[in-house]
Write a protein that holds these residues in place. Sequence first.
Motif, PDB file in Angstrom:
ATOM      1  N   MET A   1       0.819  -1.101   0.175  1.00 28.59           N
ATOM      2  CA  MET A   1       0.035  -0.020   0.145  1.00 28.59           C
ATOM      3  C   MET A   1       0.924   1.313  -0.005  1.00 28.59           C
ATOM      4  N   GLY A   2       1.005   1.814  -1.052  1.00 28.60           N
ATOM      5  CA  GLY A   2       1.826   3.167  -1.310  1.00 28.60           C
ATOM      6  C   GLY A   2       1.099   4.207  -1.166  1.00 28.60           C
ATOM      7  N   THR A   3       1.495   5.260  -0.912  1.00 22.38           N
ATOM      8  CA  THR A   3       1.017   6.835  -1.026  1.00 22.38           C
ATOM      9  C   THR A   3       0.095   6.932  -2.300  1.00 22.38           C
ATOM     10  N   PRO A   4      -1.039   7.354  -2.081  1.00 23.11           N
ATOM     11  CA  PRO A   4      -1.814   7.719  -3.241  1.00 23.11           C
ATOM     12  C   PRO A   4      -1.139   8.944  -4.029  1.00 23.11           C
TER      13      PRO A   4
END
Length: 110
Positions: A1-4
């Motif tokens: 889950m990365g940064t949007p």
Amino acid sequence: MGTPVEPTFSRSALAPGLLGAVILLGGLALLDSESYIIIRYAVSILALIICVFAVQSKAYLWLIALVPIAMLWNPIVVIELHGQGWVSAQFIAALVFIIVGVRTKVPVHQ
């Protein structure tokens, strides 16, 4: 889950394009009536709105298809067209509205 990630473009012409296609196809029922003038107003205004989005996205080639649509469906200076050619023009204009709406990517300025 990365940064949007912020989007770099939006499809601003999609909603007016789809709305214009629906109006054109619905306008086939009103083709020979007095109330067709409402269809003319809506189509010409939506074509000009999409022209603005095409210029913002620097997709100037779409203007070749959109400006004649705005001129043919112009309610002020009416060009009287009848018959099967005008019905075909309704379908072609609806197809142009959908294609331009999907293909036009307006850059997002932050």
